[in-house]
Design a protein around this motif. Sequence first.
Motif, short mmCIF file in Angstrom:
data_model
loop_
_atom_site.label_atom_id
_atom_site.label_comp_id
_atom_site.label_asym_id
_atom_site.label_seq_id
_atom_site.Cartn_x
_atom_site.Cartn_y
_atom_site.Cartn_z
N ALA A 88 -6.39 17.62 -2.87
CA ALA A 88 -6.38 17.03 -4.21
C ALA A 88 -7.53 16.03 -4.38
O ALA A 88 -7.62 15.36 -5.42
CB ALA A 88 -5.04 16.35 -4.48
N GLY A 89 -8.39 15.89 -3.37
CA GLY A 89 -9.54 14.99 -3.48
C GLY A 89 -9.34 13.64 -2.83
O GLY A 89 -10.13 12.72 -3.06
N SER A 90 -8.31 13.47 -2.02
CA SER A 90 -8.04 12.21 -1.31
C SER A 90 -8.01 10.99 -2.23
O SER A 90 -8.72 10.00 -1.99
CB SER A 90 -9.07 11.99 -0.19
N PRO A 91 -7.22 11.02 -3.28
CA PRO A 91 -7.18 9.86 -4.20
C PRO A 91 -6.61 8.62 -3.51
O PRO A 91 -5.80 8.72 -2.58
CB PRO A 91 -6.27 10.35 -5.32
N THR A 92 -7.06 7.46 -3.97
CA THR A 92 -6.52 6.20 -3.47
C THR A 92 -5.72 5.45 -4.53
O THR A 92 -5.26 4.35 -4.28
CB THR A 92 -7.67 5.29 -2.98
N GLY B 275 0.80 -1.21 0.00
CA GLY B 275 0.00 0.00 0.00
C GLY B 275 0.84 1.27 0.00
O GLY B 275 2.07 1.24 0.02
N ALA B 276 0.14 2.39 -0.04
CA ALA B 276 0.79 3.70 -0.08
C ALA B 276 -0.09 4.72 0.61
O ALA B 276 -1.32 4.57 0.65
CB ALA B 276 1.06 4.11 -1.53
N LYS B 277 0.53 5.77 1.13
CA LYS B 277 -0.23 6.84 1.77
C LYS B 277 0.64 8.09 1.86
O LYS B 277 1.88 8.01 1.77
CB LYS B 277 -0.70 6.43 3.16
N PRO B 278 0.02 9.28 2.04
CA PRO B 278 0.81 10.50 2.20
C PRO B 278 1.78 10.37 3.37
O PRO B 278 1.45 9.75 4.40
CB PRO B 278 -0.26 11.57 2.46
N LEU B 279 2.96 10.96 3.24
CA LEU B 279 4.04 10.71 4.18
C LEU B 279 3.88 11.46 5.50
O LEU B 279 3.98 10.88 6.58
CB LEU B 279 5.38 11.08 3.52
N THR B 280 3.63 12.77 5.44
CA THR B 280 3.61 13.62 6.63
C THR B 280 2.25 14.29 6.78
O THR B 280 1.43 14.27 5.84
CB THR B 280 4.69 14.70 6.54
N PRO B 281 1.96 14.89 7.94
CA PRO B 281 0.70 15.65 8.08
C PRO B 281 0.55 16.72 7.01
O PRO B 281 -0.56 16.95 6.52
CB PRO B 281 0.83 16.26 9.47
N GLU B 282 1.64 17.37 6.64
CA GLU B 282 1.58 18.38 5.58
C GLU B 282 1.21 17.74 4.25
O GLU B 282 0.42 18.31 3.47
CB GLU B 282 2.92 19.10 5.48
N ASP B 283 1.74 16.56 3.99
CA ASP B 283 1.38 15.84 2.77
C ASP B 283 -0.08 15.40 2.81
O ASP B 283 -0.77 15.42 1.79
CB ASP B 283 2.28 14.62 2.59
N GLN B 284 -0.57 15.01 3.97
CA GLN B 284 -1.97 14.61 4.10
C GLN B 284 -2.91 15.78 3.79
O GLN B 284 -3.94 15.60 3.14
CB GLN B 284 -2.23 14.09 5.51
N THR B 285 -2.53 16.98 4.23
CA THR B 285 -3.35 18.16 3.95
C THR B 285 -3.42 18.41 2.44
O THR B 285 -4.50 18.65 1.89
CB THR B 285 -2.76 19.38 4.66
N ALA B 286 -2.27 18.35 1.77
CA ALA B 286 -2.24 18.56 0.32
C ALA B 286 -3.00 17.45 -0.40
O ALA B 286 -3.67 17.69 -1.41
CB ALA B 286 -0.79 18.63 -0.16
N TRP B 287 -2.93 16.24 0.12
CA TRP B 287 -3.64 15.09 -0.46
C TRP B 287 -5.15 15.30 -0.38
O TRP B 287 -5.88 15.03 -1.33
CB TRP B 287 -3.20 13.83 0.26
N ARG B 288 -5.63 15.77 0.75
CA ARG B 288 -7.07 16.03 0.90
C ARG B 288 -7.53 17.12 -0.06
O ARG B 288 -8.61 17.03 -0.66
CB ARG B 288 -7.39 16.43 2.34
#
Length: 385
Positions: A178-182, A163-176
């Motif tokens: 962007a629409g939280s892609p999986t 699996g894969a996921k955003p690395l840091t809290p800052e990356d999680q914010t940018a990921w959200r």
Amino acid sequence: MNLDDLARVHDDDLSGEPAGQVSGAGAQTLLASIMSEPPGRGGRPRATWLRGPVPWLASAASVAATVLVVTMVAAPNEQRPAPPPAASPGAQPSARQMLLAAATAVAATKAPVSGAYWRTSTVSGRDVISPDHGYVIRRLSSKDQWLARRPGAQSWWIKQPLGAKPLTPEDQTAWRKAGSPTRWKYPIGAGDSSEVVRAEAEEKTASRLRGKWKGSGGLLASDPLTWDEIRRIPSGERELRAYLGQLITAQAKAGYSPRDPRSLEAALHGACMEIVFDLPASPAVRASAYRILATMPELKSLGRVKDPLGRTGEAFGYQVAPDFGRKNALEVALVIDPATGLLLARTTTTTVELTGGRTAKTTSFTAYQQTGWTDAKPSLPAKRD
């Protein structure tokens, strides 16, 4: 360099996996030493492609609070570094002290020296930039390599994307944002081919080893060796240095690697790393490779650290300068278990640029869960080639 910041692998990332265990002048002087040695007793080295300064040149045990002191007895006509002077209690051991201590630990190993398979089980991570260059994703995967010792027996790789996921809290914010892609799609080559990275773990796949891997026990200088060739690698430090010197010189003369001293030094460095950490060589050969590494002036001690799986070890590392296609330096670190001399993990870290002027550190790592001989048989998944 803080490995805790570089490798964040949590228990939930590895759910369902087995518990981990580990089974200028200086360069000229070094090369003069290599080339002055007489031929060794090992097999004839073969000229093959060597990939420059190798980027990866990137069990939990408590590290003693006092410095590691090594006592060594030199064999006749054998060149070995003198034991390093003892440091004050509580001082951080130097990279040289660490490597000499590891050589002693490896030489004294009680682990099996043969078996039906040479097994290497690893968990790897790779940080990649999202397709929109807005954030960093950490991809995880596992690999279980079974190299069969008996002629004609089948060797296997068993792999699984974890699996894969955003690395840091800052990356999680940018990921959200962007629409939280999986799923993330990356182009491969110049055509229409692409690779899809998924957030969820996928099933295991077993692959039969074919081609150059068939009947091989591992790689040395990126070239597969037969089990008999591995057995013939000389165990004495002097002979091993000469053997590797012949291999590196043959590659340089054939034009497969640069001939400048720094590149030749890096080639020796890389070959010793392969012997110590990947090749099913004898404990004596591994110990000699460690002692050769102890003469490398660019290695620096990084002290006691946590590896990507949370295990404590002693780390050493060095920096690889920017080159064509990569404008930032690489920080390479290797973590070893000082009690056994076995590799726990290796990491390479660099800095990347994202949209909006943001920069981030990205890491690639391989953590070793199990390495060594076994008479067990691989448990093959239903999906196989």
